[in-house]
Design a protein around this motif. Sequence first.
Motif, PDB file in Angstrom:
ATOM      1  N   GLY A  54       0.874  -1.176   0.149  1.00 29.84           N
ATOM      2  CA  GLY A  54       0.082   0.038  -0.214  1.00 29.84           C
ATOM      3  C   GLY A  54       0.800   1.284   0.125  1.00 29.84           C
ATOM      4  N   ILE A  55       2.077   1.055  -0.170  1.00 29.32           N
ATOM      5  CA  ILE A  55       2.879   2.528   0.020  1.00 29.32           C
ATOM      6  C   ILE A  55       2.774   3.180  -1.229  1.00 29.32           C
ATOM      7  CG2 ILE A  55       5.353   3.066  -0.027  1.00 29.32           C
ATOM      8  CD1 ILE A  55       5.748   0.328   1.677  1.00 29.32           C
ATOM      9  N   GLY A  56       2.579   2.530  -2.460  1.00 29.58           N
ATOM     10  CA  GLY A  56       2.362   3.170  -3.708  1.00 29.58           C
ATOM     11  C   GLY A  56       1.105   4.136  -3.700  1.00 29.58           C
ATOM     12  N   GLN A  57      -0.003   3.537  -3.224  1.00 34.82           N
ATOM     13  CA  GLN A  57      -1.140   4.179  -3.050  1.00 34.82           C
ATOM     14  C   GLN A  57      -1.156   5.236  -2.146  1.00 34.82           C
ATOM     15  OE1 GLN A  57      -4.765   1.543  -2.564  1.00 34.82           O
ATOM     16  NE2 GLN A  57      -3.360  -0.190  -2.881  1.00 34.82           N
ATOM     17  N   ALA A  58      -0.387   5.239  -0.945  1.00 33.72           N
ATOM     18  CA  ALA A  58      -0.006   6.045   0.050  1.00 33.72           C
ATOM     19  C   ALA A  58       0.749   7.269  -0.695  1.00 33.72           C
ATOM     20  CB  ALA A  58       0.461   5.786   1.297  1.00 33.72           C
ATOM     21  N   LEU A  59       1.549   6.906  -1.285  1.00 33.06           N
ATOM     22  CA  LEU A  59       2.290   8.174  -2.226  1.00 33.06           C
ATOM     23  C   LEU A  59       1.444   8.765  -3.262  1.00 33.06           C
ATOM     24  CD1 LEU A  59       5.570   6.208  -2.876  1.00 33.06           C
ATOM     25  CD2 LEU A  59       5.474   8.413  -1.314  1.00 33.06           C
ATOM     26  N   VAL A  60       0.459   8.034  -4.068  1.00 34.08           N
ATOM     27  CA  VAL A  60      -0.272   8.913  -4.821  1.00 34.08           C
ATOM     28  C   VAL A  60      -1.194   9.677  -4.333  1.00 34.08           C
ATOM     29  CG1 VAL A  60      -2.188   8.605  -6.662  1.00 34.08           C
ATOM     30  CG2 VAL A  60       0.012   6.817  -6.527  1.00 34.08           C
ATOM     31  N   GLN A  61      -1.878   9.221  -3.150  1.00 33.73           N
ATOM     32  CA  GLN A  61      -2.795  10.065  -2.308  1.00 33.73           C
ATOM     33  C   GLN A  61      -2.094  11.232  -1.886  1.00 33.73           C
ATOM     34  OE1 GLN A  61      -6.263   9.124  -2.323  1.00 33.73           O
ATOM     35  NE2 GLN A  61      -6.264  11.287  -1.885  1.00 33.73           N
ATOM     36  N   ALA A  62      -0.923  11.203  -1.228  1.00 29.86           N
ATOM     37  CA  ALA A  62      -0.217  12.311  -0.643  1.00 29.86           C
ATOM     38  C   ALA A  62       0.272  13.506  -1.581  1.00 29.86           C
ATOM     39  CB  ALA A  62       1.223  11.953   0.146  1.00 29.86           C
ATOM     40  N   VAL A  63       0.721  13.001  -2.723  1.00 31.23           N
ATOM     41  CA  VAL A  63       0.680  13.885  -3.743  1.00 31.23           C
ATOM     42  C   VAL A  63      -0.192  14.549  -4.251  1.00 31.23           C
ATOM     43  CG1 VAL A  63       1.659  13.968  -6.183  1.00 31.23           C
ATOM     44  CG2 VAL A  63       3.134  12.856  -4.541  1.00 31.23           C
ATOM     45  N   LEU A  64      -1.457  13.834  -4.585  1.00 30.53           N
ATOM     46  CA  LEU A  64      -2.828  14.413  -5.007  1.00 30.53           C
ATOM     47  C   LEU A  64      -3.278  15.478  -4.131  1.00 30.53           C
ATOM     48  CD1 LEU A  64      -4.623  11.349  -6.637  1.00 30.53           C
ATOM     49  CD2 LEU A  64      -3.527  13.245  -7.916  1.00 30.53           C
ATOM     50  N   ASN A  65      -3.211  15.059  -2.860  1.00 28.08           N
ATOM     51  CA  ASN A  65      -3.505  15.974  -1.743  1.00 28.08           C
ATOM     52  C   ASN A  65      -2.589  17.124  -1.806  1.00 28.08           C
ATOM     53  OD1 ASN A  65      -5.597  14.011  -0.885  1.00 28.08           O
ATOM     54  ND2 ASN A  65      -4.371  13.446   0.741  1.00 28.08           N
ATOM     55  N   ASP A  66      -1.590  17.318  -2.179  1.00 23.07           N
ATOM     56  CA  ASP A  66      -0.753  18.427  -1.933  1.00 23.07           C
ATOM     57  C   ASP A  66      -0.792  19.642  -3.106  1.00 23.07           C
ATOM     58  OD1 ASP A  66       1.488  19.634  -0.431  1.00 23.07           O
ATOM     59  OD2 ASP A  66       2.681  19.192  -2.407  1.00 23.07           O
ATOM     60  N   LEU A  67      -1.214  18.904  -4.256  1.00 23.12           N
ATOM     61  CA  LEU A  67      -1.463  19.958  -5.325  1.00 23.12           C
ATOM     62  C   LEU A  67      -2.490  21.006  -5.190  1.00 23.12           C
ATOM     63  CD1 LEU A  67      -2.026  17.229  -8.195  1.00 23.12           C
ATOM     64  CD2 LEU A  67       0.015  18.428  -7.842  1.00 23.12           C
ATOM     65  N   PRO A  68      -2.020  22.162  -5.679  1.00 17.12           N
ATOM     66  CA  PRO A  68      -2.896  23.486  -5.670  1.00 17.12           C
ATOM     67  C   PRO A  68      -4.387  23.184  -5.944  1.00 17.12           C
ATOM     68  CG  PRO A  68      -0.793  23.927  -6.726  1.00 17.12           C
ATOM     69  CD  PRO A  68      -0.877  22.282  -6.472  1.00 17.12           C
ATOM     70  N   ALA A  69      -5.200  23.882  -5.440  1.00 11.10           N
ATOM     71  CA  ALA A  69      -6.563  23.751  -5.388  1.00 11.10           C
ATOM     72  C   ALA A  69      -6.984  23.995  -7.033  1.00 11.10           C
ATOM     73  CB  ALA A  69      -7.398  24.548  -4.850  1.00 11.10           C
ATOM     74  N   ASP A  70      -6.233  24.800  -7.648  1.00 12.39           N
ATOM     75  CA  ASP A  70      -6.635  25.109  -9.101  1.00 12.39           C
ATOM     76  C   ASP A  70      -5.607  24.412 -10.076  1.00 12.39           C
ATOM     77  OD1 ASP A  70      -3.904  26.045  -8.738  1.00 12.39           O
ATOM     78  OD2 ASP A  70      -4.348  27.877  -9.757  1.00 12.39           O
ATOM     79  N   ALA A  71      -5.270  23.161  -9.681  1.00 10.96           N
ATOM     80  CA  ALA A  71      -4.454  22.291 -10.762  1.00 10.96           C
ATOM     81  C   ALA A  71      -5.802  21.562 -11.474  1.00 10.96           C
ATOM     82  CB  ALA A  71      -3.650  21.207  -9.809  1.00 10.96           C
ATOM     83  N   ASN A  72      -5.467  21.986 -12.472  1.00 11.59           N
ATOM     84  CA  ASN A  72      -6.787  21.415 -13.433  1.00 11.59           C
ATOM     85  C   ASN A  72      -6.327  20.436 -14.432  1.00 11.59           C
ATOM     86  OD1 ASN A  72      -5.229  23.255 -14.868  1.00 11.59           O
ATOM     87  ND2 ASN A  72      -6.817  24.402 -15.964  1.00 11.59           N
ATOM     88  N   TYR A  73      -4.770  20.283 -14.871  1.00  9.56           N
ATOM     89  CA  TYR A  73      -4.433  19.199 -15.670  1.00  9.56           C
ATOM     90  C   TYR A  73      -3.334  18.541 -15.228  1.00  9.56           C
ATOM     91  CZ  TYR A  73      -2.977  17.062 -20.019  1.00  9.56           C
ATOM     92  OH  TYR A  73      -2.479  15.913 -20.605  1.00  9.56           O
ATOM     93  N   ILE A  74      -3.799  17.558 -14.519  1.00 14.65           N
ATOM     94  CA  ILE A  74      -2.878  16.448 -13.870  1.00 14.65           C
ATOM     95  C   ILE A  74      -2.648  15.151 -14.673  1.00 14.65           C
ATOM     96  CG2 ILE A  74      -2.395  15.307 -11.609  1.00 14.65           C
ATOM     97  CD1 ILE A  74      -4.690  17.130 -10.370  1.00 14.65           C
ATOM     98  N   TYR A  75      -1.308  15.005 -14.947  1.00 15.22           N
ATOM     99  CA  TYR A  75      -0.973  13.882 -15.562  1.00 15.22           C
ATOM    100  C   TYR A  75       0.282  13.161 -15.268  1.00 15.22           C
ATOM    101  CZ  TYR A  75       2.800  16.819 -17.782  1.00 15.22           C
ATOM    102  OH  TYR A  75       3.774  17.479 -18.209  1.00 15.22           O
TER     103      TYR A  75
END
Length: 140
Positions: A82-103
């Motif tokens: 589950g470490i990969g999932q935890a990393l993805v979630q942490a990164v997504l949570n850290d993006l600015p609120a106006d991040a409209n194109y995430i790739y």
Amino acid sequence: MLIKVSKVYQPAHLDEVFAIRREVFVGEQNCPPELEWEHEEESNHFLATVDGEPAGASRWRKTDKGYKLERFAVLGKYRNNGIGQALVQAVLNDLPADANYIYLHAQIYAVTLYQRFGFEKTGPEFEEAGIRHYKMVLAR
């Protein structure tokens, strides 16, 4: 097993991030080191620990296209916990609120991990650093 993901800035923690990436990408996957070390200054780095021990790393950065998630790496002995999932979630949570194109550029074996978070494959398979990838974009 206690998994913790932290955004890191201090040189000692960044050294741990880089050591994980060196072991996974350069050591295991034979990525050329010169391709592995780029855009470090403008990136936001994350370190995953398991019971206080370094176990995984990732980063995000703003590009001319949008927000790119990159360099997801988990040490071999910690994979499938589950470490990969935890990393993805942490990164997504850290993006600015106006991040409209995430790739991201997903290695083939990791596509299903990113699909769990709503990323979708776009375009054909391609090779990057000698490894097969798909470009994936977060569907909104």
